[in-house]
Write an enzyme that holds these catalytic residues in place. Structure first.
Site, short mmCIF file in Angstrom:
data_model
loop_
_atom_site.label_atom_id
_atom_site.label_comp_id
_atom_site.label_asym_id
_atom_site.label_seq_id
_atom_site.Cartn_x
_atom_site.Cartn_y
_atom_site.Cartn_z
N ARG A 186 -7.36 16.98 -22.56
CA ARG A 186 -5.95 17.55 -22.39
C ARG A 186 -5.41 18.45 -23.37
NH1 ARG A 186 -6.66 15.90 -17.51
NH2 ARG A 186 -7.11 13.58 -17.11
N ASN A 228 -10.14 8.06 -25.91
CA ASN A 228 -11.32 7.59 -25.28
C ASN A 228 -12.51 7.87 -26.25
OD1 ASN A 228 -10.15 7.07 -22.76
ND2 ASN A 228 -10.01 9.05 -22.39
N LYS A 305 -7.54 1.93 -27.55
CA LYS A 305 -7.27 1.83 -26.14
C LYS A 305 -8.42 1.04 -25.61
CE LYS A 305 -7.63 4.95 -22.26
NZ LYS A 305 -7.63 6.36 -21.56
N GLU A 309 -8.02 2.48 -17.94
CA GLU A 309 -9.03 3.34 -17.52
C GLU A 309 -10.51 3.12 -17.77
OE1 GLU A 309 -6.89 6.96 -18.85
OE2 GLU A 309 -5.51 6.78 -17.12
N ARG A 342 -2.61 -0.02 -27.88
CA ARG A 342 -2.12 0.90 -26.80
C ARG A 342 -1.64 -0.03 -25.75
NH1 ARG A 342 -4.49 5.40 -24.45
NH2 ARG A 342 -2.50 6.73 -24.53
N ARG A 354 2.08 0.03 -10.08
CA ARG A 354 1.58 0.48 -11.37
C ARG A 354 2.36 0.37 -12.58
NH1 ARG A 354 -1.84 6.19 -12.86
NH2 ARG A 354 -1.30 6.07 -15.05
N LYS A 378 3.75 4.42 -24.27
CA LYS A 378 4.29 5.78 -23.76
C LYS A 378 5.72 5.58 -23.38
CE LYS A 378 -0.45 7.11 -22.01
NZ LYS A 378 -0.93 7.69 -20.95
N ASP A 383 2.90 7.85 -16.77
CA ASP A 383 2.00 8.60 -17.64
C ASP A 383 2.56 10.00 -17.97
OD1 ASP A 383 -0.36 9.24 -18.89
OD2 ASP A 383 -1.29 9.65 -17.17
N GLU A 405 4.97 6.55 -28.21
CA GLU A 405 3.69 7.41 -27.80
C GLU A 405 4.34 8.45 -26.80
OE1 GLU A 405 0.13 6.00 -26.48
OE2 GLU A 405 -0.78 8.06 -26.06
N GLU A 411 0.27 18.13 -20.78
CA GLU A 411 -0.71 17.95 -19.70
C GLU A 411 0.08 17.72 -18.31
OE1 GLU A 411 -2.41 14.02 -19.96
OE2 GLU A 411 -3.10 13.96 -17.94
N TRP A 561 -4.67 6.33 -7.93
CA TRP A 561 -5.00 7.58 -8.67
C TRP A 561 -4.68 8.85 -7.42
CZ3 TRP A 561 -10.10 7.11 -11.72
CH2 TRP A 561 -9.96 6.62 -13.08
#
Ligand code: GCW
Length: 715
Positions: A186, A228, A305, A309, A342, A354, A378, A383, A405, A411, A561
């Protein structure tokens, strides 16, 4: 005698810097807000600094003196004399009571400044007028030096100063989503600034400039790798590289942190499991952590994390997030390190909203985390959308430290090119009232720790920094790095104040420029909301890359998604019924009552909370369908207005930066039209309501749906 300003100008002209006529020198943007351009107006502060008085030296105090010399020389044309005592009017005395006898002699009361705060005060020393920059620590002095330079750059009068400032949060961290191979997840500003192949031998000047920029706004931590995470960042080879980086960042008060991959004990240690309750696993983390601290004694800690995901985590072993976080916390505790865990988790179950999942998973764990664990949440429950309500986790975990966060990289807000000042987004989130302990229980007070006396307070921002000449992919993206730091230091500072000081430092103090540009910044994020996701829509961006519209997108492997999961448009209406999903009940009263009814829900978030009929009457008198068209169109018009305003300012900016902004606004305008038309063509097939004259999308829906990545419609 020649005044300093005139002298500065003559010197600057000799150097070819003075722009009395013609366009200003082209600037790449590399200098960020630390440009220190010659003072050419009749600024009263100009005669105030004659000498720089320092005491004992340290790398941090040297950095402060270096910055002041550079800044004052740049602005006033001649370097201040270097001295160890005040012998004439106009001295700038910097240091701590320990480092500088002149400061010790003043007997200043510095207690309230804590470890990182500073004091800037006009004083009299031996009958001479002087200014002191004092602190309890060297880093406080450096922060004070930058604050002083900010005063000069923004043309604040330097007489009668009495400023005391200390950060309200402890962890003020940039999260770099930078990968081992130099790419940035991102990231829209070029490759990673960390040159891993060149480390540990070489660290480029850019890293020092990165550290200076961060220190100038009070950022005191950098997580250098992507959440990640690749386990390789924990190998001995990389620890050596990270140690070298940490050495460069240290004088600027920046601690290095690492994102860790939960399964690293298996990948690097050959263990059969990563179960947090397995003693062999803990022993591996213990040894690894000790190894890191031998190389980096002030290492900050880990960011994790987990079970998010597809990332591994303690739940793979039927252990909770608390089991995982606490195990890591225990090995870090003897070194005073922290775990930033996180809370970005969501279930792969289309029947569960979600937006409710993080609350459901974490609230039952409240009070079960060690003191050196902080949950990183977050701002919104989904998101990093252009607009979301604040995450209901804020205000729901009295016994757990929570840090914010934010995403600085855009993004979901137009990525590199769109002008979107995020100060207003951050402000909106921080000012939101959770009502945890009645009115005034703002998110700002949750994350600065004051509301529930959390042991750790903090803010993280996902960095927008890369190797591009201007660091951030565009000049205006720099403002988002800047405002992040300023709001991390003081979560209650206003977005407008910060925009104003950023514009003055980045461009000019000319009011004819400052006022319209600040105005443009303040309206910019709302424009993006309108042309992308008005009225509380969310996650209707194109699949994967999130650039451009994709309300039709159903190609993801999971229901949550896919865009229709979020907007739920059908023949009856549009929006997500989050009363039915249980989400609204996660807020305290009176919010949960307010959000429960369409009439009391703020219209800006209407479709976030409710599935609303196309004919629902809005306060404007329009139907929802008409309002949707009006908002999308308003977003496009607002960009056109920014373009028109910018064009009028051509004479006040150097040609290079002027042209970049002009060109990017043109791209933004074209893409805003794309967003509007694609979304209205798509939603129109459900609403089946007419378009007012002049508002019908130019192309049929299929045209937008088939658009390849990187393209946007022909005008
Ligand atoms: O916003 C999403 C991004 C992912 C990111 C994830 C997260 C690092 O699309 O790229 O992964 O959030 O925050 O973990």
């Amino acid at each position: 005698m020649m005044g300093r300003t005139a002298f500065a100008c003559i010197l600057a002209m000799a150097l070819g810097l003075c722009a009395l006529a013609g366009p200003a020198r082209a600037e790449s943007g590399y200098d960020l807000w630390l440009r220190y351009q010659p003072v050419q107006d009749d600024y009263a502060g100009a005669n105030h600094v004659s000498a720089l008085v320092t005491g004992y030296r340290s790398p941090t105090l040297d950095a402060a003196a270096w910055e002041l010399r550079r800044g004052l020389t740049g602005m006033f044309g001649e370097p201040p004399a270097q001295s160890s005592a005040v012998t004439a009017d106009g001295a700038l005395v910097i240091g701590t009571p320990k480092s500088a006898p002149a400061i010790a002699a003043l007997n200043l009361s510095l207690q309230a400044l804590g470890d990182e705060g500073y004091l800037i005060r006009s004083v009299s020393i031996g009958g001479h007028k002087a200014t002191v920059i004092a602190a309890n620590s060297d880093i406080g002095v450096l922060y004070g030096a930058f604050a002083f330079l900010r005063l000069v750059q923004t043309r604040t009068a330097l007489a009668g100063l009495d400023i005391a400032s200390a950060p309200k949060t402890r962890l003020r961290v940039l999260d770099h989503w930078d990968n081992l191979n130099g790419t940035v997840e991102r990231g829209y500003a070029g490759a990673s600034i960390w040159d891993w192949p060149a480390l540990p031998e070489h660290v480029s000047r850019r890293i020092t400039d990165y550290a200076r920029a961060n220190a100038s706004i009070g950022i005191n931590g950098a997580v250098v790798n992507n959440v990640n995470a690749d386990a390789a960042f924990l190998t001995a080879e990389y620890i050596e590289k990270e140690a070298r980086l940490a050495d460069v960042l240290r004088p600027f008060g920046i601690r290095l942190y690492l994102s860790v991959r939960w399964s690293a004990p298996m990948e690097l240690g050959g263990l059969k499991s990563a179960d947090p309750l397995d003693p062999k696993v803990k022993a591996w983390w213990q040894a690894k952590t000790d190894e890191i601290y031998r190389a980096i004694p002030d290492f900050g800690g880990f960011l994790v994390k987990a079970n998010s995901e597809g990332q591994p985590g303690p739940q793979d072993y039927h252990r909770s997030h608390a089991d995982g976080a606490n195990m890591i916390a225990d090995v870090l505790a003897p070194h005073h390190g922290v775990v930033m865990w996180r809370a970005f988790v969501y279930a792969n179950d289309p029947k569960i909203d979600r937006a409710t999942t993080a609350y459901n998973e974490f609230v039952p764990l409240d009070g079960k985390f060690r003191d050196n664990v902080v949950l990183q949440v977050k701002n919104g429950p989904l998101d990093f959308q252009p607009r979301e309500p604040f995450s209901p986790l804020f205000g729901a975990m009295a016994h757990t430290s929570l840090m914010m966060e934010f995403q600085i990289t855009k993004e979901y807000l137009g990525q590199q090119t769109h002008l979107a000042y995020l100060g207003t987004l951050y402000e909106e989130a921080l000012k939101s009232d959770t009502y945890e302990h009645g009115p005034g229980s703002t998110v700002a007070r949750v994350i600065d720790g004051s509301l529930d006396h959390h042991p750790i307070s903090g803010i993280a921002g996902v960095a927008n920094i890369g190797n591009d000449a201007d660091w951030c992919g565009s000049i205006f993206n720099q403002a988002n790095w800047y405002v992040f730091g300023r709001m991390a230091w003081d979560p209650e500072i206003s977005a407008r104040t910060v925009a104003d000081e950023w514009v003055r430092q980045t461009f000019t103090n000319d009011p004819a420029f400052v006022a319209p540009v600040v105005d443009m910044m303040m309206k910019s994020r709302a424009a993006v909301v309108d042309y992308m996701t008005p009225l509380g829509l969310a996650l209707i961006m194109a699949h994967g890359h999130h650039m451009g519209p994709g309300p039709w997108d159903t190609i993801g492997p999971r229901e949550d998604w896919k865009a229709p999961y979020y907007h739920r448009a059908d023949a009856n209406g549009i929006g997500f019924d989050r009363v039915a999903s249980g989400y609204v009940a996660q807020y305290h009263s009176p919010l949960k009552e307010e959000f429960a009814g369409t009439a009391t829900t703020p219209e800006d978030l209407l479709l976030w909370f409710h599935h609303v009929s196309w004919d629902h009457r809005m306060t404007s008198g329009r139907t929802l369908w008409q309002e949707l068209i009006a908002r999308y169109s308003h977003g496009v018009d607002a960009v056109a207005e920014m373009q028109a305003n910018w064009t009028k300012l051509a004479d006040d900016v150097d040609p290079e930066r002027y042209a970049q902004v002009r060109d990017f606004l043109a791209i933004q305008h074209r893409e805003a039209i794309w967003w509007r038309d694609a979304c209205l063509a798509y939603f129109g097939q459900f609403s089946k309501r007419p378009f007012p004259d002049g508002y019908k999308p130019k192309y049929p829906l299929s045209y937008y749906e088939k658009m390849p990545f990187g393209a946007s419609p022909k005008p």
